[in-house]
Design a protein around this motif. Structure first.
Motif, mmCIF file in Angstrom:
data_model
loop_
_atom_site.group_PDB
_atom_site.id
_atom_site.type_symbol
_atom_site.label_atom_id
_atom_site.label_comp_id
_atom_site.label_asym_id
_atom_site.label_seq_id
_atom_site.Cartn_x
_atom_site.Cartn_y
_atom_site.Cartn_z
ATOM 1 N N GLY A 165 43.433 36.410 45.706
ATOM 2 C CA GLY A 165 42.349 35.891 44.882
ATOM 3 C C GLY A 165 40.984 36.297 45.410
ATOM 4 N N ARG A 166 40.815 36.221 46.719
ATOM 5 C CA ARG A 166 39.532 36.632 47.297
ATOM 6 C C ARG A 166 39.327 38.136 47.151
ATOM 7 N NH1 ARG A 166 36.917 35.413 53.317
ATOM 8 N NH2 ARG A 166 35.251 36.960 53.106
ATOM 9 N N ARG A 167 40.413 38.892 47.306
ATOM 10 C CA ARG A 167 40.296 40.336 47.174
ATOM 11 C C ARG A 167 39.850 40.721 45.769
ATOM 12 N NH1 ARG A 167 44.642 44.936 49.132
ATOM 13 N NH2 ARG A 167 43.150 46.646 49.054
ATOM 14 N N LEU A 168 40.455 40.106 44.755
ATOM 15 C CA LEU A 168 40.056 40.398 43.380
ATOM 16 C C LEU A 168 38.600 40.003 43.139
ATOM 17 C CD1 LEU A 168 43.251 39.290 41.447
ATOM 18 C CD2 LEU A 168 42.289 41.601 41.502
ATOM 19 N N ASP A 169 38.197 38.864 43.688
ATOM 20 C CA ASP A 169 36.833 38.385 43.492
ATOM 21 C C ASP A 169 35.816 39.332 44.112
ATOM 22 O OD1 ASP A 169 34.962 36.412 42.579
ATOM 23 O OD2 ASP A 169 34.776 35.707 44.646
ATOM 24 N N GLU A 170 36.206 40.004 45.221
ATOM 25 C CA GLU A 170 35.276 40.870 45.934
ATOM 26 C C GLU A 170 35.417 42.353 45.567
ATOM 27 O OE1 GLU A 170 35.905 40.062 50.057
ATOM 28 O OE2 GLU A 170 35.040 38.040 49.960
ATOM 29 N N GLY A 174 34.520 48.414 38.543
ATOM 30 C CA GLY A 174 35.080 49.740 38.289
ATOM 31 C C GLY A 174 36.329 50.049 39.086
ATOM 32 N N THR A 175 36.661 49.226 40.104
ATOM 33 C CA THR A 175 37.891 49.445 40.869
ATOM 34 C C THR A 175 39.102 49.249 39.968
ATOM 35 O OG1 THR A 175 36.822 48.610 42.871
ATOM 36 C CG2 THR A 175 39.232 48.709 42.876
ATOM 37 N N ARG A 176 40.052 50.165 40.034
ATOM 38 C CA ARG A 176 41.279 50.054 39.250
ATOM 39 C C ARG A 176 42.380 49.521 40.159
ATOM 40 N NH1 ARG A 176 43.326 54.853 37.605
ATOM 41 N NH2 ARG A 176 44.088 54.117 35.599
ATOM 42 N N ALA A 177 43.104 48.510 39.674
ATOM 43 C CA ALA A 177 44.119 47.875 40.513
ATOM 44 C C ALA A 177 45.273 47.374 39.666
ATOM 45 C CB ALA A 177 43.506 46.713 41.295
ATOM 46 N N ARG A 178 46.467 47.442 40.224
ATOM 47 C CA ARG A 178 47.656 46.787 39.683
ATOM 48 C C ARG A 178 48.047 45.702 40.668
ATOM 49 N NH1 ARG A 178 50.924 48.765 35.793
ATOM 50 N NH2 ARG A 178 51.588 46.595 35.834
ATOM 51 N N VAL A 179 48.192 44.484 40.166
ATOM 52 C CA VAL A 179 48.418 43.328 41.016
ATOM 53 C C VAL A 179 49.685 42.607 40.548
ATOM 54 C CG1 VAL A 179 47.428 41.184 41.914
ATOM 55 C CG2 VAL A 179 45.918 43.094 41.298
ATOM 56 N N PHE A 180 50.611 42.372 41.481
ATOM 57 C CA PHE A 180 51.852 41.662 41.189
ATOM 58 C C PHE A 180 51.922 40.434 42.087
ATOM 59 C CE2 PHE A 180 52.513 46.062 40.079
ATOM 60 C CZ PHE A 180 53.171 45.988 38.846
ATOM 61 N N ILE A 181 52.021 39.247 41.460
ATOM 62 C CA ILE A 181 52.030 37.990 42.212
ATOM 63 C C ILE A 181 53.253 37.175 41.793
ATOM 64 C CG2 ILE A 181 50.744 35.920 42.830
ATOM 65 C CD1 ILE A 181 48.215 37.348 41.784
ATOM 66 N N LEU A 192 42.118 34.039 38.055
ATOM 67 C CA LEU A 192 41.524 34.809 39.138
ATOM 68 C C LEU A 192 40.333 35.608 38.613
ATOM 69 C CD1 LEU A 192 44.852 36.090 40.769
ATOM 70 C CD2 LEU A 192 43.482 34.100 41.423
ATOM 71 N N ARG A 193 39.188 35.390 39.213
ATOM 72 C CA ARG A 193 37.973 36.089 38.788
ATOM 73 C C ARG A 193 37.928 37.483 39.398
ATOM 74 N NH1 ARG A 193 33.158 32.454 40.758
ATOM 75 N NH2 ARG A 193 34.237 32.979 42.683
ATOM 76 N N THR A 194 37.431 38.438 38.622
ATOM 77 C CA THR A 194 37.242 39.789 39.158
ATOM 78 C C THR A 194 36.327 40.586 38.245
ATOM 79 O OG1 THR A 194 38.372 41.764 39.994
ATOM 80 C CG2 THR A 194 39.259 40.778 37.971
ATOM 81 N N ARG A 195 35.582 41.490 38.859
ATOM 82 C CA ARG A 195 34.782 42.465 38.098
ATOM 83 C C ARG A 195 35.524 43.776 37.968
ATOM 84 N NH1 ARG A 195 30.038 42.916 42.063
ATOM 85 N NH2 ARG A 195 31.816 42.579 43.455
ATOM 86 N N ALA A 196 36.665 43.873 38.638
ATOM 87 C CA ALA A 196 37.426 45.119 38.678
ATOM 88 C C ALA A 196 38.228 45.314 37.391
ATOM 89 C CB ALA A 196 38.373 45.110 39.873
#
Length: 336
Positions: A165-170, A174-181, A192-196
């Motif tokens: 969660g902190r990683r997504l927030d920070e 423009g960062t591209r990410a695939r996240v599996f939880i 989960l907040r994110t600008r990515a």
């Protein structure tokens, strides 16, 4: 493959801090948040030492909480100039946790604890109340956001959710990410907040105990990357998590063979597995490590062993990298 880390590191003096519980709340039915505060979040004087304010600058940061055995008071280590002096007659019980939010102006820092009925840290969080005192130490270092990565792969269960969660927030815009939880129940999902440009996939165990979900279930990741850092992707990608932890060779090989048949000729299989007990102080982790040792001899498969398994399944090891403190990531491609 280059061993140079794409993340810069900054180190801090290790400071022991006496803090007070300010608030306790439940983020979800499966996660409890404890907010700490106190003068020692700022710079302070102790035993003739001038100690700096708390700094936490990265999602991978962690601090140690100190606990006591039932019926006893915690005995924290002593403070040196920039490190801790551990007692000679035995280290106090400590557990690592990620600061999920730090507000130096308000003098508050948040920590999230998975709610379950086992473990000294979750038990402490369950009974925590405003006014109680606790001790923490750290962080001792912070890692920056990865530089030069075309896209990021983030994987974890609820124990990793505070850091995710902190990683997504920070994550920078423009960062591209695939996240599996993976979580235990649907109600344990978080907003989960994110600008990515992050695509988050929630995997719900629906009552299956943590670490016992089907390790042979492939997760499609059909997403093309422009570069190959850290995980290349062709026309199709399959993600296999924790396959090698629970399956003997005779079961792992058919699963890998099916995965090889399911991807395109230029596709890859991304294999992620735990390679050692995550927390040597956690009795469940120790028992798990013993189970691995009984199954595979050393508690983990060597690079040579996994290479041989992949070859028997018609796959070639394209890349191998240790990720985090206790996991390994493999990129397997069809044999030409």
């Amino acid at each position: 493959m280059s061993t140079r880390s794409p993340r810069s590191v900054v180190t801090f003096p290790i400071v022991l801090r006496k803090l007070t519980v300010l608030r306790v709340s439940d983020v979800t039915p499966g996660m409890r948040r404890v907010t700490l505060g106190g003068p020692q979040l700022h710079a302070f004087e102790h035993a003739g030492l001038s100690l700096p304010a708390l700094r936490t600058e990265g999602f991978h940061d962690h601090v140690k909480f100190f606990f006591a055995e039932e019926g006893r008071k915690p005995v924290p280590p002593r403070q040196n100039v920039s490190s801790l002096d551990w007692p000679a007659d035995g280290r106090p019980i400590s557990k690592d946790y990620t600061p999920v939010r730090f507000d130096p102006v308000a003098g508050e820092v948040d920590f999230d604890f998975v709610r379950h009925d086992r473990g000294i840290a979750p038990s402490w969080a369950q009974q925590a109340a405003p006014g109680q005192v606790t001790w923490i130490a750290g962080p001792k270092m912070s890692h920056s956001h990865p530089e030069g990565a075309d896209w990021l792969l983030v994987i974890g269960d609820e124990t990793a959710l505070p850091a995710i969660g902190r990683r997504l927030d920070e994550m920078p815009e423009g960062t591209r990410a695939r996240v599996f939880i993976e979580v235990g129940e649907d109600s344990h999902r978080q907003d989960l907040r994110t600008r990515a440009e992050a695509e988050v996939t929630w995997l719900v165990r629906d009552g299956v105990p943590a670490g016992r979900s089907d390790p042979s279930r492939p997760i499609p990741m059909s997403w093309r990357a422009r570069q190959t850092h850290p995980v290349p992707s062709g026309a199709g990608t399959l993600l296999l998590c924790r396959l090698l932890e629970w399956l003997p060779d005779e079961d792992a090989i058919p699963t890998l063979t099916e995965a090889a048949a399911a991807i395109a000729a230029d596709g890859v299989v991304v294999l992620v597995g735990q390679v050692e007990a995550a927390d040597p102080d956690d009795i469940d982790a120790v028992l798990h490590h013993l189970r691995l040792t009984a199954a595979f001899g050393s508690g983990l498969r060597s690079v040579k062993d996994v290479t041989a398994l992949a070859e028997r399944a018609g796959l070639t090891v394209r890349a191998c990298r240790d990720v985090g403190r206790d996991h390994r990531l493999w990129v397997l491609a069809p044999t030409a």
